[in-house]
Design a protein around this motif. Structure first.
Motif, PDB file in Angstrom:
ATOM      1  N   ASP A   5      20.424  -3.681   8.985  1.00  0.00           N
ATOM      2  CA  ASP A   5      20.977  -2.881   9.846  1.00  0.00           C
ATOM      3  C   ASP A   5      22.571  -2.699   9.565  1.00  0.00           C
ATOM      4  O   ASP A   5      23.137  -1.839   9.195  1.00  0.00           O
ATOM      5  CB  ASP A   5      20.617  -3.046  11.228  1.00  0.00           C
ATOM      6  CG  ASP A   5      21.077  -1.591  12.054  1.00  0.00           C
ATOM      7  OD1 ASP A   5      20.772  -0.545  11.494  1.00  0.00           O
ATOM      8  OD2 ASP A   5      21.527  -1.585  12.877  1.00  0.00           O
ATOM      9  N   ARG A   9      24.613   0.413   7.640  1.00  0.00           N
ATOM     10  CA  ARG A   9      25.457   1.084   8.214  1.00  0.00           C
ATOM     11  C   ARG A   9      26.799   0.843   7.688  1.00  0.00           C
ATOM     12  O   ARG A   9      27.707   1.932   7.482  1.00  0.00           O
ATOM     13  CB  ARG A   9      25.670   0.554   9.758  1.00  0.00           C
ATOM     14  CG  ARG A   9      24.552   0.945  10.719  1.00  0.00           C
ATOM     15  CD  ARG A   9      24.504   0.395  12.096  1.00  0.00           C
ATOM     16  NE  ARG A   9      23.460   0.696  12.832  1.00  0.00           N
ATOM     17  CZ  ARG A   9      23.490   2.147  13.701  1.00  0.00           C
ATOM     18  NH1 ARG A   9      24.331   2.600  13.706  1.00  0.00           N
ATOM     19  NH2 ARG A   9      22.320   2.131  14.091  1.00  0.00           N
ATOM     20  N   ASP A  35      17.523  18.491  13.108  1.00  0.00           N
ATOM     21  CA  ASP A  35      17.751  16.968  12.958  1.00  0.00           C
ATOM     22  C   ASP A  35      18.973  16.500  13.575  1.00  0.00           C
ATOM     23  O   ASP A  35      18.759  15.350  14.034  1.00  0.00           O
ATOM     24  CB  ASP A  35      17.739  16.573  11.529  1.00  0.00           C
ATOM     25  CG  ASP A  35      16.265  17.022  10.847  1.00  0.00           C
ATOM     26  OD1 ASP A  35      15.507  16.936  11.598  1.00  0.00           O
ATOM     27  OD2 ASP A  35      16.316  17.281   9.631  1.00  0.00           O
ATOM     28  N   ASP A  54      28.945  10.043  13.631  1.00  0.00           N
ATOM     29  CA  ASP A  54      28.080  10.572  14.708  1.00  0.00           C
ATOM     30  C   ASP A  54      26.707  11.113  14.224  1.00  0.00           C
ATOM     31  O   ASP A  54      25.560  11.227  14.652  1.00  0.00           O
ATOM     32  CB  ASP A  54      28.597  11.607  15.374  1.00  0.00           C
ATOM     33  CG  ASP A  54      29.777  11.084  16.358  1.00  0.00           C
ATOM     34  OD1 ASP A  54      29.517   9.942  17.050  1.00  0.00           O
ATOM     35  OD2 ASP A  54      30.924  11.724  16.533  1.00  0.00           O
ATOM     36  N   TRP A  56      25.299  10.170  11.196  1.00  0.00           N
ATOM     37  CA  TRP A  56      24.257   9.090  10.762  1.00  0.00           C
ATOM     38  C   TRP A  56      23.537   8.354  12.059  1.00  0.00           C
ATOM     39  O   TRP A  56      22.540   8.028  11.952  1.00  0.00           O
ATOM     40  CB  TRP A  56      25.259   7.953  10.396  1.00  0.00           C
ATOM     41  CG  TRP A  56      26.176   8.305   9.040  1.00  0.00           C
ATOM     42  CD1 TRP A  56      27.290   7.629   8.681  1.00  0.00           C
ATOM     43  CD2 TRP A  56      25.810   9.331   7.896  1.00  0.00           C
ATOM     44  NE1 TRP A  56      27.745   8.122   7.527  1.00  0.00           N
ATOM     45  CE2 TRP A  56      27.012   8.999   6.926  1.00  0.00           C
ATOM     46  CE3 TRP A  56      24.760   9.885   7.664  1.00  0.00           C
ATOM     47  CZ2 TRP A  56      27.141   9.706   5.747  1.00  0.00           C
ATOM     48  CZ3 TRP A  56      25.024  10.861   6.343  1.00  0.00           C
ATOM     49  CH2 TRP A  56      25.904  10.634   5.797  1.00  0.00           C
ATOM     50  N   GLU A  57      24.504   8.237  13.257  1.00  0.00           N
ATOM     51  CA  GLU A  57      23.844   7.658  14.345  1.00  0.00           C
ATOM     52  C   GLU A  57      22.789   8.479  14.841  1.00  0.00           C
ATOM     53  O   GLU A  57      21.655   8.022  15.162  1.00  0.00           O
ATOM     54  CB  GLU A  57      24.899   7.631  15.356  1.00  0.00           C
ATOM     55  CG  GLU A  57      24.697   6.552  16.550  1.00  0.00           C
ATOM     56  CD  GLU A  57      24.056   5.301  16.061  1.00  0.00           C
ATOM     57  OE1 GLU A  57      23.303   4.556  16.630  1.00  0.00           O
ATOM     58  OE2 GLU A  57      25.177   4.587  15.489  1.00  0.00           O
ATOM     59  N   THR A  58      22.969  10.121  14.841  1.00  0.00           N
ATOM     60  CA  THR A  58      21.915  10.540  15.159  1.00  0.00           C
ATOM     61  C   THR A  58      20.635  10.656  14.530  1.00  0.00           C
ATOM     62  O   THR A  58      19.525  10.669  14.944  1.00  0.00           O
ATOM     63  CB  THR A  58      22.169  12.304  15.229  1.00  0.00           C
ATOM     64  OG1 THR A  58      23.483  12.328  16.453  1.00  0.00           O
ATOM     65  CG2 THR A  58      21.286  13.247  15.940  1.00  0.00           C
ATOM     66  N   PHE A  60      19.903   8.213  12.584  1.00  0.00           N
ATOM     67  CA  PHE A  60      18.998   6.852  13.275  1.00  0.00           C
ATOM     68  C   PHE A  60      18.248   7.071  14.274  1.00  0.00           C
ATOM     69  O   PHE A  60      17.056   6.672  14.598  1.00  0.00           O
ATOM     70  CB  PHE A  60      20.340   5.645  13.533  1.00  0.00           C
ATOM     71  CG  PHE A  60      20.501   4.710  12.293  1.00  0.00           C
ATOM     72  CD1 PHE A  60      19.444   4.064  11.576  1.00  0.00           C
ATOM     73  CD2 PHE A  60      21.888   4.946  11.411  1.00  0.00           C
ATOM     74  CE1 PHE A  60      19.880   3.383  10.661  1.00  0.00           C
ATOM     75  CE2 PHE A  60      22.146   4.240  10.640  1.00  0.00           C
ATOM     76  CZ  PHE A  60      21.229   3.385  10.304  1.00  0.00           C
ATOM     77  N   ASP A  61      18.904   7.757  15.523  1.00  0.00           N
ATOM     78  CA  ASP A  61      18.291   7.731  16.763  1.00  0.00           C
ATOM     79  C   ASP A  61      17.035   8.645  16.628  1.00  0.00           C
ATOM     80  O   ASP A  61      15.792   8.395  17.063  1.00  0.00           O
ATOM     81  CB  ASP A  61      19.058   8.398  17.838  1.00  0.00           C
ATOM     82  CG  ASP A  61      20.423   7.743  18.197  1.00  0.00           C
ATOM     83  OD1 ASP A  61      20.233   6.178  17.853  1.00  0.00           O
ATOM     84  OD2 ASP A  61      21.368   8.111  18.745  1.00  0.00           O
ATOM     85  N   ARG A  62      16.947   9.561  15.840  1.00  0.00           N
ATOM     86  CA  ARG A  62      15.808  10.505  15.533  1.00  0.00           C
ATOM     87  C   ARG A  62      14.754  10.131  14.292  1.00  0.00           C
ATOM     88  O   ARG A  62      13.992  10.870  14.143  1.00  0.00           O
ATOM     89  CB  ARG A  62      16.199  12.068  15.283  1.00  0.00           C
ATOM     90  CG  ARG A  62      16.869  12.414  16.214  1.00  0.00           C
ATOM     91  CD  ARG A  62      17.391  13.738  16.333  1.00  0.00           C
ATOM     92  NE  ARG A  62      17.902  14.279  17.585  1.00  0.00           N
ATOM     93  CZ  ARG A  62      18.207  15.595  17.709  1.00  0.00           C
ATOM     94  NH1 ARG A  62      17.963  16.442  16.766  1.00  0.00           N
ATOM     95  NH2 ARG A  62      18.852  15.939  18.965  1.00  0.00           N
ATOM     96  N   ARG A  63      15.148   8.812  13.840  1.00  0.00           N
ATOM     97  CA  ARG A  63      14.269   7.928  12.879  1.00  0.00           C
ATOM     98  C   ARG A  63      14.066   8.750  11.619  1.00  0.00           C
ATOM     99  O   ARG A  63      13.024   8.636  11.112  1.00  0.00           O
ATOM    100  CB  ARG A  63      13.059   7.748  13.615  1.00  0.00           C
ATOM    101  CG  ARG A  63      12.830   7.196  14.975  1.00  0.00           C
ATOM    102  CD  ARG A  63      12.909   5.691  15.010  1.00  0.00           C
ATOM    103  NE  ARG A  63      11.656   4.842  14.210  1.00  0.00           N
ATOM    104  CZ  ARG A  63      11.967   3.725  13.597  1.00  0.00           C
ATOM    105  NH1 ARG A  63      13.189   3.169  13.851  1.00  0.00           N
ATOM    106  NH2 ARG A  63      11.079   3.266  12.872  1.00  0.00           N
ATOM    107  N   THR A  66      15.857   4.967   8.628  1.00  0.00           N
ATOM    108  CA  THR A  66      15.819   3.811   9.059  1.00  0.00           C
ATOM    109  C   THR A  66      16.217   2.791   8.182  1.00  0.00           C
ATOM    110  O   THR A  66      16.417   3.217   6.903  1.00  0.00           O
ATOM    111  CB  THR A  66      14.284   3.362   9.481  1.00  0.00           C
ATOM    112  OG1 THR A  66      13.530   3.290   8.213  1.00  0.00           O
ATOM    113  CG2 THR A  66      13.784   4.508  10.577  1.00  0.00           C
TER     114      THR A  66
END
Length: 126
Positions: A5, A9, A35, A54, A56-58, A60-63, A66
């Motif tokens: 991870d 990142r 998305d 932000d 990239w993070e979103t 990740f959060d929404r898969r 991965t």
């Protein structure tokens, strides 16, 4: 945070540094508000030099991305003609199988091994 991870990142930060303002805007357009929330996309549209962290993070959060699958991002980078950055992601997370028609050395040796050991399988005709 797992090592893989952390590696991904770090790579995404590197990609962010190499994106031009126009690249960021095009990438956000292709990502779309289904998305990533519109407010985040608008920040990039108004200030092309804004960081993509932000987004990239979103993703990740929404898969959508991965540590084992970055194809979503690879496809979009290829569409905006940033093949160099797409290649970085491909090297990070290579596809588990090859789409080439030429068998790999490992596959060839397995095939040869099966051919040279015919006595393992016998066909019994009824």
């Amino acid at each position: 945070m797992e090592r893989s991870d952390f590696r991904l990142r770090t790579l995404l930060l590197e990609i962010d540094r190499h994106l031009t303002n126009v690249d960021r805007q095009r990438l956000c357009f292709l990502i779309g508000c289904e998305d990533v929330p519109r407010r985040l996309l608008d920040i990039i549209a108004k200030d092309g030099s804004a960081s993509m962290t932000d987004i990239w993070e979103t993703l990740f959060d929404r898969r959508k991305i991965t540590v084992n699958n970055v194809n979503y991002l690879i496809e979009r980078l290829e569409k905006i003609q940033r093949l160099d950055l797409a290649e970085l992601l491909k090297k990070y997370c290579p596809m588990p199988f090859s789409l080439s028609t030429t068998p790999s050395t490992e596959t060839r040796s397995q095939t040869t091994q099966c051919i040279t050991m015919p006595d393992l399988f016998y066909r019994i005709d009824p």
